[in-house]
Design a protein around this motif. Structure first.
Motif, PDB file in Angstrom:
ATOM      1  N   ASP A  75       0.749  -1.205  -0.064  1.00 15.92           N
ATOM      2  CA  ASP A  75      -0.159  -0.118  -0.014  1.00 15.92           C
ATOM      3  C   ASP A  75       0.824   1.372  -0.146  1.00 15.92           C
ATOM      4  O   ASP A  75       0.805   2.427  -0.624  1.00 15.92           O
ATOM      5  CB  ASP A  75      -0.917  -0.036   1.159  1.00 15.92           C
ATOM      6  CG  ASP A  75      -2.164  -0.998   1.087  1.00 15.92           C
ATOM      7  OD1 ASP A  75      -2.377  -1.235  -0.022  1.00 15.92           O
ATOM      8  OD2 ASP A  75      -2.749  -1.219   2.013  1.00 15.92           O
ATOM      9  N   ARG A  78       2.460   1.721  -3.331  1.00 18.83           N
ATOM     10  CA  ARG A  78       1.519   2.387  -4.529  1.00 18.83           C
ATOM     11  C   ARG A  78       1.153   3.750  -4.299  1.00 18.83           C
ATOM     12  O   ARG A  78       0.968   4.357  -5.526  1.00 18.83           O
ATOM     13  CB  ARG A  78       0.223   1.480  -4.190  1.00 18.83           C
ATOM     14  CG  ARG A  78       0.259  -0.050  -4.968  1.00 18.83           C
ATOM     15  CD  ARG A  78      -0.883  -0.499  -4.841  1.00 18.83           C
ATOM     16  NE  ARG A  78      -0.928  -2.044  -4.617  1.00 18.83           N
ATOM     17  CZ  ARG A  78      -1.383  -2.915  -3.775  1.00 18.83           C
ATOM     18  NH1 ARG A  78      -2.010  -2.493  -2.787  1.00 18.83           N
ATOM     19  NH2 ARG A  78      -1.286  -4.285  -3.983  1.00 18.83           N
ATOM     20  N   ARG A  79       1.390   4.367  -3.369  1.00 20.77           N
ATOM     21  CA  ARG A  79       1.420   5.660  -3.209  1.00 20.77           C
ATOM     22  C   ARG A  79       2.684   6.335  -3.939  1.00 20.77           C
ATOM     23  O   ARG A  79       2.614   7.763  -3.954  1.00 20.77           O
ATOM     24  CB  ARG A  79       1.539   6.346  -1.551  1.00 20.77           C
ATOM     25  CG  ARG A  79       0.174   5.832  -0.934  1.00 20.77           C
ATOM     26  CD  ARG A  79       0.201   5.951   0.421  1.00 20.77           C
ATOM     27  NE  ARG A  79      -0.619   5.378   1.267  1.00 20.77           N
ATOM     28  CZ  ARG A  79      -1.806   5.638   1.269  1.00 20.77           C
ATOM     29  NH1 ARG A  79      -2.706   6.499   0.679  1.00 20.77           N
ATOM     30  NH2 ARG A  79      -2.565   4.668   2.294  1.00 20.77           N
ATOM     31  N   ILE A  81       4.320   5.191  -6.495  1.00 19.59           N
ATOM     32  CA  ILE A  81       4.629   4.719  -7.754  1.00 19.59           C
ATOM     33  C   ILE A  81       3.572   5.207  -8.907  1.00 19.59           C
ATOM     34  O   ILE A  81       2.545   5.447  -8.566  1.00 19.59           O
ATOM     35  CB  ILE A  81       5.242   3.287  -8.082  1.00 19.59           C
ATOM     36  CG1 ILE A  81       3.852   2.389  -7.784  1.00 19.59           C
ATOM     37  CG2 ILE A  81       6.284   2.928  -7.176  1.00 19.59           C
ATOM     38  CD1 ILE A  81       3.826   1.075  -8.042  1.00 19.59           C
ATOM     39  N   PHE A 106      -7.631   9.725  -7.030  1.00 18.52           N
ATOM     40  CA  PHE A 106      -7.045   8.852  -6.214  1.00 18.52           C
ATOM     41  C   PHE A 106      -5.980   9.445  -5.402  1.00 18.52           C
ATOM     42  O   PHE A 106      -5.542   8.979  -4.589  1.00 18.52           O
ATOM     43  CB  PHE A 106      -6.815   7.543  -6.838  1.00 18.52           C
ATOM     44  CG  PHE A 106      -7.781   6.692  -7.455  1.00 18.52           C
ATOM     45  CD1 PHE A 106      -8.525   6.106  -6.400  1.00 18.52           C
ATOM     46  CD2 PHE A 106      -8.057   6.457  -8.549  1.00 18.52           C
ATOM     47  CE1 PHE A 106      -9.431   5.007  -6.643  1.00 18.52           C
ATOM     48  CE2 PHE A 106      -9.055   5.518  -8.967  1.00 18.52           C
ATOM     49  CZ  PHE A 106      -9.729   4.934  -8.136  1.00 18.52           C
ATOM     50  N   PHE A 107      -5.661  10.592  -5.950  1.00 21.46           N
ATOM     51  CA  PHE A 107      -4.414  11.523  -5.551  1.00 21.46           C
ATOM     52  C   PHE A 107      -4.525  12.555  -5.234  1.00 21.46           C
ATOM     53  O   PHE A 107      -3.290  13.450  -4.769  1.00 21.46           O
ATOM     54  CB  PHE A 107      -3.303  11.459  -6.902  1.00 21.46           C
ATOM     55  CG  PHE A 107      -2.732   9.926  -7.239  1.00 21.46           C
ATOM     56  CD1 PHE A 107      -1.652   9.454  -6.749  1.00 21.46           C
ATOM     57  CD2 PHE A 107      -3.446   9.422  -8.369  1.00 21.46           C
ATOM     58  CE1 PHE A 107      -1.247   8.075  -7.212  1.00 21.46           C
ATOM     59  CE2 PHE A 107      -3.113   8.092  -8.860  1.00 21.46           C
ATOM     60  CZ  PHE A 107      -1.965   7.348  -8.074  1.00 21.46           C
TER      61      PHE A 107
ATOM     62  N   LEU B 236      -2.931   1.399  -8.292  1.00 15.31           N
ATOM     63  CA  LEU B 236      -3.373   2.444  -7.814  1.00 15.31           C
ATOM     64  C   LEU B 236      -3.432   2.736  -6.079  1.00 15.31           C
ATOM     65  O   LEU B 236      -3.496   1.456  -5.570  1.00 15.31           O
ATOM     66  CB  LEU B 236      -4.832   3.118  -8.233  1.00 15.31           C
ATOM     67  CG  LEU B 236      -4.921   3.363  -9.823  1.00 15.31           C
ATOM     68  CD1 LEU B 236      -6.239   3.586 -10.149  1.00 15.31           C
ATOM     69  CD2 LEU B 236      -3.927   4.756  -9.986  1.00 15.31           C
ATOM     70  N   PRO B 237      -3.360   3.656  -5.547  1.00  9.97           N
ATOM     71  CA  PRO B 237      -3.395   3.733  -4.039  1.00  9.97           C
ATOM     72  C   PRO B 237      -4.797   3.559  -3.484  1.00  9.97           C
ATOM     73  O   PRO B 237      -5.336   4.277  -2.919  1.00  9.97           O
ATOM     74  CB  PRO B 237      -2.745   4.828  -3.611  1.00  9.97           C
ATOM     75  CG  PRO B 237      -2.828   5.927  -4.748  1.00  9.97           C
ATOM     76  CD  PRO B 237      -2.949   5.131  -6.048  1.00  9.97           C
ATOM     77  N   VAL B 238      -5.322   2.579  -3.725  1.00 12.45           N
ATOM     78  CA  VAL B 238      -6.584   2.013  -3.242  1.00 12.45           C
ATOM     79  C   VAL B 238      -6.787   0.708  -2.732  1.00 12.45           C
ATOM     80  O   VAL B 238      -6.119  -0.313  -3.448  1.00 12.45           O
ATOM     81  CB  VAL B 238      -7.621   2.514  -4.594  1.00 12.45           C
ATOM     82  CG1 VAL B 238      -7.336   1.767  -5.817  1.00 12.45           C
ATOM     83  CG2 VAL B 238      -9.269   2.181  -4.000  1.00 12.45           C
ATOM     84  N   ARG B 240      -7.679  -2.750  -2.088  1.00 11.87           N
ATOM     85  CA  ARG B 240      -8.110  -4.038  -2.919  1.00 11.87           C
ATOM     86  C   ARG B 240      -9.620  -4.288  -2.638  1.00 11.87           C
ATOM     87  O   ARG B 240     -10.389  -4.473  -3.522  1.00 11.87           O
ATOM     88  CB  ARG B 240      -7.244  -5.274  -2.958  1.00 11.87           C
ATOM     89  CG  ARG B 240      -5.819  -5.101  -3.307  1.00 11.87           C
ATOM     90  CD  ARG B 240      -5.925  -5.214  -4.774  1.00 11.87           C
ATOM     91  NE  ARG B 240      -4.574  -4.545  -5.377  1.00 11.87           N
ATOM     92  CZ  ARG B 240      -3.503  -4.894  -5.607  1.00 11.87           C
ATOM     93  NH1 ARG B 240      -3.342  -6.510  -5.667  1.00 11.87           N
ATOM     94  NH2 ARG B 240      -2.371  -4.542  -5.923  1.00 11.87           N
TER      95      ARG B 240
END
Lengths: 241, 429
Positions: A75, A78-79, A81, A106-107, B236-238, B240
């Motif tokens: 997690d 993923r923030r 990249i 999402f960002f 994506l930063p979400v 799963r």
């Protein structure tokens, strides 16, 4: 000056059943660097990029991104990249702008989202077509949109699998310039490519990969000198033979 | 090989794939199984109906009744003195019988006085399925035979009875005992007809909802893979879990809107099959507020289970086309209970089919309304709990698949998982 390690890959192994897709690969990528993975088809480039992008699990070895373990702290990774798969697509029923908006949310939120989308629009440079549905785009237009999507968030690490795949010469050149510009701004870029000329133009350092192993690593001029080759293609041929 | 032969061979190879064959085989197996079951029920219908007789008239005419019924039915209770209805009903019920027929003391006297001879039938109704009332229909036919025989006797006697009475000398009054309720004036066939909306319409609506919402989930997964958008989504930063829940809820909204549109048309279609306007509440077959809540809950958890199952199947989809094929197992799981519930009640099914029906999560909302009308709360509540657990387990499995790299590589490590993967992979090819 010692540069921060962004990606640390150590003795990475990834098996798909009896197939060893990655067989003990090790390399590092430093901050602000454009690092290229080059190799033939099925060498393991995409598998390595997918592992670093938290999509695939590791069989053995380790991968850290900015010190975070991709397996244990996915997690957090993923923030930091942004991953552009080789044959990626976008949602066909959305317009290009709606797609960028969807990702941008999402960002950030509010004005932040707007700024991110503005950057995406600038990179994609699709003019009025940005308000058309993705379904109507050519392969090159989709690729431009996706490059815009990948870089608009100004990621700490951009992982680009064949970034100019499907683009014509002019568009490919523009995208390379954009990648260079983002690297100068502080985004570290890890990319893979079949196109040795592209890699030579873009990358500060290169790793040659064959049958899941890193067989050589260095900068383009150094490798050419070492193998008395005129270009990277020749270097690669000499290394694998 | 000729050019034509070469082309034909290529066409057959292209078209004869697991994708085209497996659905046809599966449907054939289901319909074969259904045919076998219905065949068994038809066989059962051919058997003599089991019934009891209380003859208080003891006349020549009532002897015609007992004679015909003794010949054409299996009479397990017979009494000529003292009308102990409860004892007779108990005996008939114990023997798995259908009806207790009472001939009152004034039966023949009434006929000879130009009034129809009243017989009273106490029906024992075991279920509300179409096939459940088949024996009562046989008994009805026997009563018509009795009617004809008495009519024949009256004509032979040459009595001066009103021709109308001579042709139709019997009148019947009936009471049906259905799940502990005594319903006055209605036969099991009429009650089955009244409950047709619960037996036919609800299962069909449930089937439509599950298939439509389910196919939107599976298609969404297939499209993600076909359009190569899944990899981007997964980086994506979400969480799963949010992706899984988002897909389920999004698809549920789209599916429910589509199902609602279908149902409007379907409702008009079904209205043309409505028989008499009978108010179920008049016979104690009404639902209270808490019953409607339970039906709603049952529908909700079944939709959730259906969507979770479709999400699971969707992870095996490779593209849009394969996603369309993967809806097949869900379609079968909705068709089987729909047909079973149309034909038989849960209580009147053989044990194996009962277990199968209970295990299929989509059966429960199809059965809920009918069960609640007869206060069978145990079946409904246990069904809701079971389906909720089923949905939760499938959601956990789907979330696990999303967290692993199996979604992209399609690899399942266990032997059983590989077999499942292989089967679903072929189906999705």
């Amino acid at each position: 000056m010692v540069r921060t390690l962004v990606v640390e890959v150590k003795d990475l192994v990834k098996n798909f059943g009896p197939i060893k897709a990655v067989n003990g690969a090790s390399f590092n990528v430093s901050e602000g660097e454009i690092f290229g993975l080059i190799g033939p088809n099925a060498a393991g480039k995409t598998t390595i990029l997918r592992i670093i992008s938290t999509l695939l699990r590791i069989t053995s070895g380790s991968v850290n991104v900015f010190g975070y373990d991709v397996a244990e702290e996915a997690d957090r990774v993923r923030r930091l990249i942004s991953y552009l798969p080789e044959d990626a697509g976008a949602y066909k029923n959305l317009t290009g702008r709606a797609y960028l908006n969807f990702i941008a949310r999402f960002f950030g939120s509010g004005s932040e989202t707007k700024k991110i989308v503005e950057r995406g629009l600038e990179i994609a440079d699709l003019g009025e077509r940005i308000d058309d549905k993705v379904d109507t785009y050519s392969k090159g237009m989709i690729r431009r949109l996706l490059v815009g999507r990948a870089l608009m968030i100004e990621p700490k690490l951009a992982i680009l699998d064949e970034p100019t795949s499907g683009l014509d010469v002019t568009n490919a050149r523009e995208i390379r310039e954009i990648i260079k510009k983002f690297a100068k701004r502080g985004t570290t870029v890890l990319l893979s490519s079949h196109n040795m000329l592209e890699v030579e133009f873009l990358c500060e350092r290169i790793a040659l990969i064959n049958e899941g192993k890193i067989v050589e690593e260095g900068n383009a001029p150094g490798l050419k000198k070492k193998y008395r080759a005129e270009n990277l293609e020749e270097v690669f041929t000499k290394v694998v033979s | 090989m000729s050019d034509l032969g070469n082309i034909i061979k290529k066409e057959v190879r292209e078209l004869l794939t697991p994708t085209t064959i497996i659905p046809v085989i599966a449907m054939a197996v289901v319909f074969g199984g259904m045919g076998h079951m219905i065949g068994g029920i038809t066989e059962e219908a051919r058997e003599k109906p089991i019934m009891g007789i209380i003859d208080e008239d003891n006349s020549l005419l009532s002897e015609i009744i007992t004679g015909v019924l003794n010949e054409q039915a299996k009479v397990v209770y017979f009494s000529t003195d003292g009308a102990d209805v409860s004892e007779g009903l108990e005996q008939v019920e114990e023997e798995g019988g259908t009806a207790l027929l009472m001939v009152p003391p004034d039966f023949s006297e009434s006929i000879y006085e130009n009034h129809p001879g009243q017989i009273r039938i106490h029906w024992i109704m075991k279920g509300a399925g179409v096939m459940d009332s088949i024996h009562s229909q046989t008994v009805d036919v026997l009563i018509q035979v009795v009617n004809q025989e008495i009519s024949k006797k009256l004509v032979e006697e040459g009595t001066s009875i009103d021709p109308g009475i001579a042709v139709n000398p019997i009148a019947k009054s009936e009471t049906t005992i259905f799940k502990g309720r005594e319903i006055e004036g209605l036969s099991p066939g009429a009650i089955s007809g009244m409950l047709a909306s619960q037996s036919v319409v609800l299962p069909m609506i449930m089937m439509l909802i599950i298939i439509i919402t389910g196919s939107t989930v599976i298609t969404s997964m297939g499209m993600e893979k076909e359009n190569k958008t899944l990899e981007t989504l997964l980086t994506l930063p979400v969480k799963r879990n949010y992706i899984v829940i988002g897909k389920i809820v999004g698809s549920a909204i789209v599916g429910l809107v589509m199902a609602a549109i279908y149902m409007v048309g379907f409702g008009y279609y079904m209205q043309s099959f409505q028989f008499a306007e009978i108010n179920l509440a008049d016979f104690g077959l009404a639902l209270g507020l808490q019953d409607y809540f339970l039906v709603g809950l049952s529908v909700f958890v079944a939709i959730l289970a259906g969507l979770s199952l479709c999400m699971f199947l969707g992870t095996f989809a490779k593209d849009f086309k394969s996603a369309q094929t993967l809806i097949l197992p869900v379609t079968l799981l909705t068709l089987i209970p729909m047909f079973l519930i149309m034909f038989k009640d849960f209580d009147t099914l053989p044990a194996v089919l009962k277990i199968a029906l209970f295990a299929i999560p989509f059966s429960h909302p199809m059965m809920a309304m009918r069960a609640l009308m007869v206060d069978d709360y145990l079946l409904v509540l246990s069904g809701i709990v079971y389906v909720a657990i089923f949905a939760a387990v499938v959601v956990v499995v789907v979330a696990w698949i999303f967290r692993s790299d199996r979604l992209l590589t399609g690899r399942i490590k266990t032997r059983r998982g590989r077999r499942l993967r292989g089967f679903l992979g072929k189906l999705g090819r």
